[in-house]
Motif scaffolding. Structure first.
Motif, PDB file in Angstrom:
ATOM      1  N   ASP A 141      -7.719   1.771  -0.764  1.00 50.45           N
ATOM      2  CA  ASP A 141      -6.294   1.796  -0.506  1.00 50.45           C
ATOM      3  C   ASP A 141      -5.302   2.545  -1.465  1.00 50.45           C
ATOM      4  O   ASP A 141      -4.518   3.323  -1.309  1.00 50.45           O
ATOM      5  CB  ASP A 141      -5.653   0.422  -0.300  1.00 50.45           C
ATOM      6  N   TYR A 142      -5.904   2.582  -2.809  1.00 46.86           N
ATOM      7  CA  TYR A 142      -4.994   3.051  -4.081  1.00 46.86           C
ATOM      8  C   TYR A 142      -5.431   4.657  -3.827  1.00 46.86           C
ATOM      9  O   TYR A 142      -4.409   5.480  -4.052  1.00 46.86           O
ATOM     10  CB  TYR A 142      -5.426   2.802  -5.322  1.00 46.86           C
ATOM     11  N   VAL A 143      -6.765   4.981  -3.431  1.00 51.45           N
ATOM     12  CA  VAL A 143      -6.784   6.450  -3.012  1.00 51.45           C
ATOM     13  C   VAL A 143      -6.166   7.209  -1.942  1.00 51.45           C
ATOM     14  O   VAL A 143      -5.619   8.210  -2.032  1.00 51.45           O
ATOM     15  CB  VAL A 143      -8.469   6.564  -2.843  1.00 51.45           C
ATOM     16  N   VAL A 144      -6.000   6.504  -0.739  1.00 50.74           N
ATOM     17  CA  VAL A 144      -5.131   6.675   0.325  1.00 50.74           C
ATOM     18  C   VAL A 144      -3.795   6.833  -0.121  1.00 50.74           C
ATOM     19  O   VAL A 144      -3.096   7.772   0.345  1.00 50.74           O
ATOM     20  CB  VAL A 144      -5.453   5.510   1.575  1.00 50.74           C
ATOM     21  N   ALA A 145      -3.301   5.911  -0.952  1.00 46.70           N
ATOM     22  CA  ALA A 145      -1.960   6.079  -1.470  1.00 46.70           C
ATOM     23  C   ALA A 145      -1.480   7.009  -2.285  1.00 46.70           C
ATOM     24  O   ALA A 145      -0.719   7.839  -2.052  1.00 46.70           O
ATOM     25  CB  ALA A 145      -1.595   4.650  -2.111  1.00 46.70           C
ATOM     26  N   MET A 146      -2.749   7.539  -3.060  1.00 42.13           N
ATOM     27  CA  MET A 146      -2.298   8.781  -3.979  1.00 42.13           C
ATOM     28  C   MET A 146      -2.423   9.962  -3.049  1.00 42.13           C
ATOM     29  O   MET A 146      -1.945  11.073  -3.376  1.00 42.13           O
ATOM     30  CB  MET A 146      -3.427   8.696  -4.788  1.00 42.13           C
ATOM     31  N   VAL A 147      -3.330   9.914  -2.039  1.00 41.95           N
ATOM     32  CA  VAL A 147      -3.275  11.151  -1.176  1.00 41.95           C
ATOM     33  C   VAL A 147      -2.025  11.359  -0.433  1.00 41.95           C
ATOM     34  O   VAL A 147      -1.416  12.680  -0.286  1.00 41.95           O
ATOM     35  CB  VAL A 147      -4.357  11.181  -0.109  1.00 41.95           C
ATOM     36  N   LEU A 148      -1.394  10.149   0.102  1.00 44.92           N
ATOM     37  CA  LEU A 148      -0.094  10.220   0.666  1.00 44.92           C
ATOM     38  C   LEU A 148       0.860  10.734  -0.379  1.00 44.92           C
ATOM     39  O   LEU A 148       1.854  11.474   0.043  1.00 44.92           O
ATOM     40  CB  LEU A 148       0.138   8.831   1.097  1.00 44.92           C
ATOM     41  N   VAL A 175       5.443   2.401  -6.967  1.00 47.35           N
ATOM     42  CA  VAL A 175       5.024   1.607  -5.680  1.00 47.35           C
ATOM     43  C   VAL A 175       3.411   1.056  -5.892  1.00 47.35           C
ATOM     44  O   VAL A 175       2.985  -0.061  -5.940  1.00 47.35           O
ATOM     45  CB  VAL A 175       5.288   2.136  -4.639  1.00 47.35           C
ATOM     46  N   ILE A 176       2.527   2.279  -6.352  1.00 46.70           N
ATOM     47  CA  ILE A 176       1.355   1.959  -6.619  1.00 46.70           C
ATOM     48  C   ILE A 176       0.820   1.165  -7.735  1.00 46.70           C
ATOM     49  O   ILE A 176      -0.004   0.131  -7.775  1.00 46.70           O
ATOM     50  CB  ILE A 176       0.495   3.306  -6.613  1.00 46.70           C
ATOM     51  N   LEU A 178       2.955  -1.303  -9.076  1.00 51.57           N
ATOM     52  CA  LEU A 178       3.743  -2.523  -8.808  1.00 51.57           C
ATOM     53  C   LEU A 178       2.641  -3.317  -7.570  1.00 51.57           C
ATOM     54  O   LEU A 178       2.759  -4.494  -7.830  1.00 51.57           O
ATOM     55  CB  LEU A 178       5.116  -2.398  -8.012  1.00 51.57           C
ATOM     56  N   ALA A 179       2.205  -2.452  -6.864  1.00 53.16           N
ATOM     57  CA  ALA A 179       1.280  -2.986  -5.728  1.00 53.16           C
ATOM     58  C   ALA A 179      -0.157  -3.450  -6.434  1.00 53.16           C
ATOM     59  O   ALA A 179      -1.061  -4.242  -5.744  1.00 53.16           O
ATOM     60  CB  ALA A 179       0.731  -1.987  -4.816  1.00 53.16           C
ATOM     61  N   GLY A 180      -0.210  -3.400  -7.792  1.00 56.07           N
ATOM     62  CA  GLY A 180      -1.610  -3.989  -8.286  1.00 56.07           C
ATOM     63  C   GLY A 180      -2.584  -3.016  -8.981  1.00 56.07           C
ATOM     64  O   GLY A 180      -3.737  -3.564  -9.345  1.00 56.07           O
ATOM     65  N   LEU A 181      -2.207  -1.788  -9.294  1.00 54.26           N
ATOM     66  CA  LEU A 181      -3.018  -0.997  -9.718  1.00 54.26           C
ATOM     67  C   LEU A 181      -3.722  -1.232 -11.054  1.00 54.26           C
ATOM     68  O   LEU A 181      -2.809  -1.771 -12.078  1.00 54.26           O
ATOM     69  CB  LEU A 181      -2.442   0.326  -9.922  1.00 54.26           C
ATOM     70  N   SER A 182      -4.913  -1.495 -11.635  1.00 52.97           N
ATOM     71  CA  SER A 182      -5.401  -1.910 -12.639  1.00 52.97           C
ATOM     72  C   SER A 182      -5.028  -0.990 -14.013  1.00 52.97           C
ATOM     73  O   SER A 182      -4.954   0.339 -13.661  1.00 52.97           O
ATOM     74  CB  SER A 182      -6.970  -1.894 -12.606  1.00 52.97           C
ATOM     75  N   TRP A 183      -4.738  -1.537 -15.146  1.00 50.04           N
ATOM     76  CA  TRP A 183      -4.563  -0.986 -16.321  1.00 50.04           C
ATOM     77  C   TRP A 183      -5.736  -0.226 -16.898  1.00 50.04           C
ATOM     78  O   TRP A 183      -5.556   0.719 -17.348  1.00 50.04           O
ATOM     79  CB  TRP A 183      -4.222  -1.747 -17.414  1.00 50.04           C
ATOM     80  N   GLY A 317       9.681  -5.732   0.250  1.00 41.37           N
ATOM     81  CA  GLY A 317      11.011  -5.683  -0.463  1.00 41.37           C
ATOM     82  C   GLY A 317      10.697  -5.646  -1.777  1.00 41.37           C
ATOM     83  O   GLY A 317      11.476  -4.733  -2.411  1.00 41.37           O
ATOM     84  N   ARG A 318       9.718  -6.318  -2.284  1.00 45.39           N
ATOM     85  CA  ARG A 318       9.486  -6.557  -3.765  1.00 45.39           C
ATOM     86  C   ARG A 318       9.328  -4.762  -4.271  1.00 45.39           C
ATOM     87  O   ARG A 318       9.801  -4.473  -5.237  1.00 45.39           O
ATOM     88  CB  ARG A 318       8.409  -7.515  -4.235  1.00 45.39           C
ATOM     89  N   LEU A 319       8.157  -4.354  -3.551  1.00 42.82           N
ATOM     90  CA  LEU A 319       7.756  -3.174  -3.995  1.00 42.82           C
ATOM     91  C   LEU A 319       8.557  -2.118  -3.973  1.00 42.82           C
ATOM     92  O   LEU A 319       8.812  -1.345  -4.748  1.00 42.82           O
ATOM     93  CB  LEU A 319       6.600  -2.685  -3.224  1.00 42.82           C
ATOM     94  N   LEU A 320       9.659  -2.175  -3.046  1.00 48.73           N
ATOM     95  CA  LEU A 320      10.539  -1.016  -2.622  1.00 48.73           C
ATOM     96  C   LEU A 320      11.756  -1.138  -3.589  1.00 48.73           C
ATOM     97  O   LEU A 320      12.058  -0.094  -4.136  1.00 48.73           O
ATOM     98  CB  LEU A 320      11.278  -1.152  -1.187  1.00 48.73           C
TER      99      LEU A 320
END
Length: 382
Positions: A141-148, A175-176, A178-183, A317-320
């Protein structure tokens, strides 16, 4: 049976019920300071202040509309707005208007800059995307988000418009994250950035030679970075902006020279003094004390936005709200950094102070979205 009509006070309260009072006060103070600085920066073009007041009126109207809009409706427009923005970015390369060597605008009766739409569309889309996957986010999902994210960033950078590309990229990356991307994934990128900056500083004298080509960057971008590393290498060209802005900030001292008494601005030494470099005008006239007040207001704006984000009723709402709050930080940090010489000049306006309709409207929309998230929380508690 006769129904009593609501009083004028009640109608006013109802009309502005969607507004978040702390956020509104901070925004009004920044706008007031901005108008004071703009008047001084545009003393020879007084019509700019009237034009900025019209821009503020439009920004307030859109802010009010967005603040009154439920976040569920914001979710519905996320995908269409993103698709519309991408279509306009592609259209720029076909029917775009070229100014100063850059093709960034489209004339549709009025000249618009489609990349500005992506500053809001990008966090909207990614917040919607992760809301749909709440509780079940996978690595892909993070890969898809990065492509977008990379699609509009690449199109904007190609125009070329590095400043806006950075802002859109930052909006999506917030957003990515805050959505939980690992450190574990963030740290290598951070280290790579530190190594790249260190390499630039260490080998600046070699890589900034005229016969050296930087892969992936235009010559003007290379020149801009090299001039940032050593403004005196082109004191009458690309380095002129930074040198004069730093002189203005330093000459302001602790208390400043006084309103309308800034010599750097009024003797036309500061370029773009009413837009990207308005902070230099303000700093010269109001000094360190004025700068401290301004920094406190921007800090309060970001903190209030993050408080709204933390109390958001939904993940969307939180992410935005979190991303928009950090966008305000990015705008402020990048602008003040480039004006004071600690960052390259990339053409980023100072929020609520720089002259310009498109950027001000975008910021007003951002504040309206924050108020919409805050309003949703209040409605759930009532």
């Amino acid at each position: 049976m006769t129904l009593d009509k609501p009083s004028l006070t009640d109608r006013v309260k109802r009309a502005f019920a969607a507004f978040d009072l702390p956020l509104m006060v901070i925004m009004l103070l920044l706008l007031a300071i901005g108008l004071v600085a703009l008047y001084s920066a545009s003393i020879d073009v007084p019509s700019r202040v009237a034009s900025q007041l019209r821009n503020i009126g439009l920004a307030f109207l859109l802010m009010w509309l967005l603040a009154s809009l439920p976040t569920q409706k914001l979710m519905r427009i996320a995908v269409p707005l993103y698709a519309f923005g991408i279509a306009l970015l592609i259209a720029v390369f076909v029917i775009g208007v070229t100014k100063n060597g850059a093709r960034r605008w489209i004339n549709v009766g009025v000249v618009i800059q489609p990349s500005e739409i992506m500053k809001i569309a990008m966090p909207l889309l990614l917040a919607w995307y992760f809301q749909k996957r709440e509780g079940g986010v996978r690595w892909y999902d993070y890969v898809v988000a990065m492509v977008l994210l990379l699609i509009p960033v690449g199109l904007i950078a190609k125009q070329p418009d590095l400043g806006t590309a950075i802002l859109v990229a930052a909006a999506g990356l917030y957003v990515i994250y805050l959505a939980g991307l690992s450190w574990k994934l963030i740290l290598p990128v951070f280290l790579a950035g530190v190594i790249a900056i260190g390499s630039l500083l260490a080998f600046e004298s070699r890589i900034c030679q005229p016969d050296v080509t930087w892969v992936g960057l235009h010559d003007y971008q290379k020149h801009r970075i090299c001039t940032f590393l050593d403004p005196t290498s082109d004191p009458l060209g690309k380095g002129f902006h930074t040198i004069q802005a730093v002189i203005a900030i330093g000459s302001g001292g602790v208390t400043g020279k006084g309103w309308l008494k800034g010599t750097q601005a009024h003797l036309e030494f500061i370029p773009e003094k009413h837009t990207d470099f308005i902070f230099a005008v303000f700093a010269e006239e109001f000094g360190l004390m004025g700068e401290s007040v301004l920094l406190l207001l921007y800090f309060s704006l970001v903190v209030r936005g993050l408080m709204i984000a933390a109390g958001g009723a939904t993940q969307f709402g939180r992410l935005l709200a979190g991303a928009i709050s950090m966008i305000f930080f990015t705008y402020s940090f990048v602008n003040m950094g480039m004006v004071s010489g600690i960052l390259p000049v990339v053409g980023v306006p100072l929020p609520f102070m720089s002259y310009g309709g498109t950027a001000l409207v975008t910021l007003g929309v951002g504040v309206g979205i924050l108020m919409s998230v805050a309003r949703e929380k209040r409605l759930m508690q009532s």
